[in-house]
Scaffold this motif. Structure first.
Motif, PDB file in Angstrom:
ATOM      1  N   ASP A 277      64.909 144.967 101.824  1.00  0.00           N
ATOM      2  CA  ASP A 277      64.258 146.242 102.125  1.00  0.00           C
ATOM      3  C   ASP A 277      63.411 146.674 100.919  1.00  0.00           C
ATOM      4  O   ASP A 277      63.341 145.980  99.912  1.00  0.00           O
ATOM      5  CB  ASP A 277      65.283 147.304 102.521  1.00  0.00           C
ATOM      6  N   THR A 278      62.790 147.825 101.023  1.00  0.00           N
ATOM      7  CA  THR A 278      61.810 148.224 100.009  1.00  0.00           C
ATOM      8  C   THR A 278      62.430 148.422  98.627  1.00  0.00           C
ATOM      9  O   THR A 278      61.960 147.867  97.628  1.00  0.00           O
ATOM     10  CB  THR A 278      61.107 149.514 100.451  1.00  0.00           C
ATOM     11  N   GLY A 279      63.503 149.220  98.560  1.00  0.00           N
ATOM     12  CA  GLY A 279      64.128 149.475  97.262  1.00  0.00           C
ATOM     13  C   GLY A 279      64.757 148.242  96.661  1.00  0.00           C
ATOM     14  O   GLY A 279      64.637 147.986  95.453  1.00  0.00           O
ATOM     15  N   GLY A 280      65.429 147.460  97.481  1.00  0.00           N
ATOM     16  CA  GLY A 280      66.046 146.238  96.988  1.00  0.00           C
ATOM     17  C   GLY A 280      65.021 145.248  96.473  1.00  0.00           C
ATOM     18  O   GLY A 280      65.247 144.557  95.468  1.00  0.00           O
ATOM     19  N   ALA A 281      63.873 145.178  97.145  1.00  0.00           N
ATOM     20  CA  ALA A 281      62.806 144.277  96.705  1.00  0.00           C
ATOM     21  C   ALA A 281      62.233 144.721  95.365  1.00  0.00           C
ATOM     22  O   ALA A 281      61.910 143.892  94.501  1.00  0.00           O
ATOM     23  CB  ALA A 281      61.708 144.217  97.752  1.00  0.00           C
ATOM     24  N   ILE A 282      62.088 146.031  95.179  1.00  0.00           N
ATOM     25  CA  ILE A 282      61.597 146.545  93.895  1.00  0.00           C
ATOM     26  C   ILE A 282      62.587 146.219  92.783  1.00  0.00           C
ATOM     27  O   ILE A 282      62.208 145.747  91.705  1.00  0.00           O
ATOM     28  CB  ILE A 282      61.344 148.061  93.993  1.00  0.00           C
ATOM     29  N   ARG A 283      63.858 146.444  93.026  1.00  0.00           N
ATOM     30  CA  ARG A 283      64.885 146.136  92.017  1.00  0.00           C
ATOM     31  C   ARG A 283      64.907 144.643  91.700  1.00  0.00           C
ATOM     32  O   ARG A 283      65.161 144.236  90.552  1.00  0.00           O
ATOM     33  CB  ARG A 283      66.264 146.584  92.512  1.00  0.00           C
ATOM     34  N   ASN A 284      64.602 143.835  92.684  1.00  0.00           N
ATOM     35  CA  ASN A 284      64.682 142.381  92.532  1.00  0.00           C
ATOM     36  C   ASN A 284      63.661 141.825  91.546  1.00  0.00           C
ATOM     37  O   ASN A 284      63.819 140.710  91.047  1.00  0.00           O
ATOM     38  CB  ASN A 284      64.495 141.719  93.902  1.00  0.00           C
ATOM     39  N   VAL A 285      62.597 142.587  91.254  1.00  0.00           N
ATOM     40  CA  VAL A 285      61.576 142.109  90.310  1.00  0.00           C
ATOM     41  C   VAL A 285      61.686 142.790  88.952  1.00  0.00           C
ATOM     42  O   VAL A 285      60.811 142.627  88.102  1.00  0.00           O
ATOM     43  CB  VAL A 285      60.147 142.316  90.874  1.00  0.00           C
ATOM     44  N   TYR A 286      62.770 143.529  88.736  1.00  0.00           N
ATOM     45  CA  TYR A 286      62.903 144.324  87.508  1.00  0.00           C
ATOM     46  C   TYR A 286      62.667 143.504  86.246  1.00  0.00           C
ATOM     47  O   TYR A 286      61.948 143.931  85.334  1.00  0.00           O
ATOM     48  CB  TYR A 286      64.293 144.979  87.455  1.00  0.00           C
ATOM     49  N   ASP A 287      63.234 142.307  86.178  1.00  0.00           N
ATOM     50  CA  ASP A 287      63.128 141.536  84.939  1.00  0.00           C
ATOM     51  C   ASP A 287      61.736 140.950  84.721  1.00  0.00           C
ATOM     52  O   ASP A 287      61.461 140.378  83.653  1.00  0.00           O
ATOM     53  CB  ASP A 287      64.185 140.431  84.894  1.00  0.00           C
ATOM     54  N   ARG A 288      60.834 141.089  85.691  1.00  0.00           N
ATOM     55  CA  ARG A 288      59.451 140.623  85.518  1.00  0.00           C
ATOM     56  C   ARG A 288      58.511 141.748  85.071  1.00  0.00           C
ATOM     57  O   ARG A 288      57.364 141.472  84.732  1.00  0.00           O
ATOM     58  CB  ARG A 288      58.918 140.028  86.816  1.00  0.00           C
ATOM     59  N   LEU A 289      58.999 142.990  85.097  1.00  0.00           N
ATOM     60  CA  LEU A 289      58.155 144.124  84.718  1.00  0.00           C
ATOM     61  C   LEU A 289      58.020 144.176  83.198  1.00  0.00           C
ATOM     62  O   LEU A 289      58.997 143.979  82.472  1.00  0.00           O
ATOM     63  CB  LEU A 289      58.750 145.434  85.245  1.00  0.00           C
ATOM     64  N   ARG A 290      56.818 144.470  82.730  1.00  0.00           N
ATOM     65  CA  ARG A 290      56.544 144.403  81.303  1.00  0.00           C
ATOM     66  C   ARG A 290      56.280 145.757  80.661  1.00  0.00           C
ATOM     67  O   ARG A 290      56.369 145.893  79.443  1.00  0.00           O
ATOM     68  CB  ARG A 290      55.328 143.496  81.056  1.00  0.00           C
ATOM     69  N   ALA A 291      55.908 146.736  81.457  1.00  0.00           N
ATOM     70  CA  ALA A 291      55.506 148.022  80.901  1.00  0.00           C
ATOM     71  C   ALA A 291      56.537 149.098  81.225  1.00  0.00           C
ATOM     72  O   ALA A 291      57.457 148.889  82.025  1.00  0.00           O
ATOM     73  CB  ALA A 291      54.137 148.421  81.449  1.00  0.00           C
ATOM     74  N   GLU A 292      56.370 150.247  80.608  1.00  0.00           N
ATOM     75  CA  GLU A 292      57.282 151.369  80.824  1.00  0.00           C
ATOM     76  C   GLU A 292      57.134 151.939  82.227  1.00  0.00           C
ATOM     77  O   GLU A 292      58.066 152.508  82.780  1.00  0.00           O
ATOM     78  CB  GLU A 292      57.017 152.449  79.782  1.00  0.00           C
ATOM     79  N   HIS A 293      55.951 151.763  82.817  1.00  0.00           N
ATOM     80  CA  HIS A 293      55.694 152.282  84.156  1.00  0.00           C
ATOM     81  C   HIS A 293      55.145 151.154  85.026  1.00  0.00           C
ATOM     82  O   HIS A 293      54.374 150.315  84.557  1.00  0.00           O
ATOM     83  CB  HIS A 293      54.693 153.442  84.114  1.00  0.00           C
ATOM     84  N   ALA A 294      55.534 151.139  86.297  1.00  0.00           N
ATOM     85  CA  ALA A 294      55.084 150.102  87.227  1.00  0.00           C
ATOM     86  C   ALA A 294      54.510 150.752  88.478  1.00  0.00           C
ATOM     87  O   ALA A 294      55.087 151.706  89.015  1.00  0.00           O
ATOM     88  CB  ALA A 294      56.244 149.192  87.608  1.00  0.00           C
TER      89      ALA A 294
END
Length: 350
Positions: free
Chosen positions: A81-98
């Motif tokens: 789902d939407t929230g789970g998919a966002i959480r699933n990419v957490y370790d690929r995020l590089r900035a303070e805001h996405a």
């Protein structure tokens, strides 16, 4: 991050062979238009959250260099789902805001202004909120005088505001981390209401720019036509804006009419006397003499016989509609099916 993991069931049978964001739209996969806007806003690193037919995205876009982007892919083992998919990419995020995008929205919102509003408000999450003429078709999202979101309301006949969730967000990285990992989570039903209950600052960026959810056949053909005519924003259109987009290798005979922002795919053929209006023809489609195709989507290799009439119709890849048939709004023909000549009509003028 772009959410592109859905199965696109409302667009079947087209999505039996390709994910919805990869369907040809105004000459290129739909996702290309969104990625062009992301790049134009100065964003260079994009993570695609994929699930259904995940391999198709990487096969087409690769590392993103041709678009001036750096693309990464995260595949969900099971739909989150939407929230789970966002959480699933957490370790690929590089900035303070996405910035998070739904992959099936066509929007003219100013992305730079959205991010700036998020920073100015020092918000935990900022939502793009779209003003629409009929908010009763959507859940509504009211805001106070300072722009803070006060509630997330379900569909109601008399919504208190014309503002709806437009499917684009800016998250603090710490908020992404707070979403439960490894299970289905809906941002609309769980994450956002939970943030409000906890006193987080959920902000609304409100505008009335072009906006369309292309999840249905009717919206899909409209979105493609609006891109071709220059009504919807993109820098990925493979040709000039106008009444039609005829791709390389397509043939439109003298005496044929192609209007309303129609796209004629590569290798397709529109014969003399045929009329194509407000429609999307994928590659290798054949429309015979005197046929009428309006507000319809014709999958790759589909064939429409002489004098056939299609209005508001979806043909799957390789489907054949025989001469003299008449298909009207809502009809869907599955891939490789054949309707014999004059086998189906909705009126008596045979």
């Amino acid at each position: 991050m772009v959410l592109v993991g859905g199965k696109g069931t409302r667009l079947r049978p087209l999505t039996l062979s390709a994910p919805k964001p990869m369907l040809p739209t105004a000459g290129v996969p739909f996702l290309t238009h969104l990625l062009s806007r992301i790049r134009a806003a100065g964003i260079a690193h994009v993570v695609l959250g994929t699930s259904y037919r995940a391999e198709v995205f990487q096969e087409h876009f690769g590392d993103g260099a041709k678009l001036g982007l750096e693309l990464e892919y995260v595949v969900e083992d099971e739909p989150l789902d939407t929230g789970g998919a966002i959480r699933n990419v957490y370790d690929r995020l590089r900035a303070e805001h996405a910035v998070i995008f739904n992959g099936d929205i066509l929007s003219g919102a100013h992305l730079g202004a959205l991010v700036q509003a998020h920073r100015d408000a020092a918000a935990d999450v900022t939502l793009h909120l779209q003003r629409v003429e009929d908010p009763s078709r959507f859940g509504s999202v009211p805001t106070d005088a300072d722009g803070r979101v006060t509630a997330f309301l379900e569909k109601t006949p008399n919504p208190p505001t014309d503002q709806i969730n437009a499917g684009c967000y800016v998250f603090r990285r710490s908020v992404v981390e707070s979403i439960p990992a490894g299970r289905r989570v809906s941002v609309e039903r769980e994450t956002f209401p939970g943030l409000l209950a906890d006193g987080a600052h959920v902000h609304g960026f409100v505008d009335a720019s072009y906006w369309l959810d292309v999840g249905t056949p009717e919206a899909f053909v409209r979105g493609s036509a609006d891109l071709v005519r220059g009504l919807a924003p993109t820098s990925a259109l493979p040709g000039p804006t106008g009444e039609s987009l005829v791709l390389d290798g397509a043939k439109v005979a003298d005496g044929a009419s192609v209007t309303g922002g129609s796209t004629i795919g590569s290798g397709s053929n529109v014969a003399a006397g045929a009329q194509v209006a407000g429609s999307v023809l994928f590659d290798g489609v054949s429309v015979a003499e005197d046929a009428i195709v309006e507000d319809s989507v014709l999958g790759a290799g589909a064939r429409v016989g002489k004098g056939a009439v299609l209005r508001g119709v979806v043909l799957g890849d390789g489907a054949i509609v025989g001469a003299g048939c008449e298909l009207l709004h809502g009809a869907r023909v599955w891939p490789d099916m054949t309707l014999p000549d004059a086998s189906i009509r909705f009126s008596s003028d045979c």
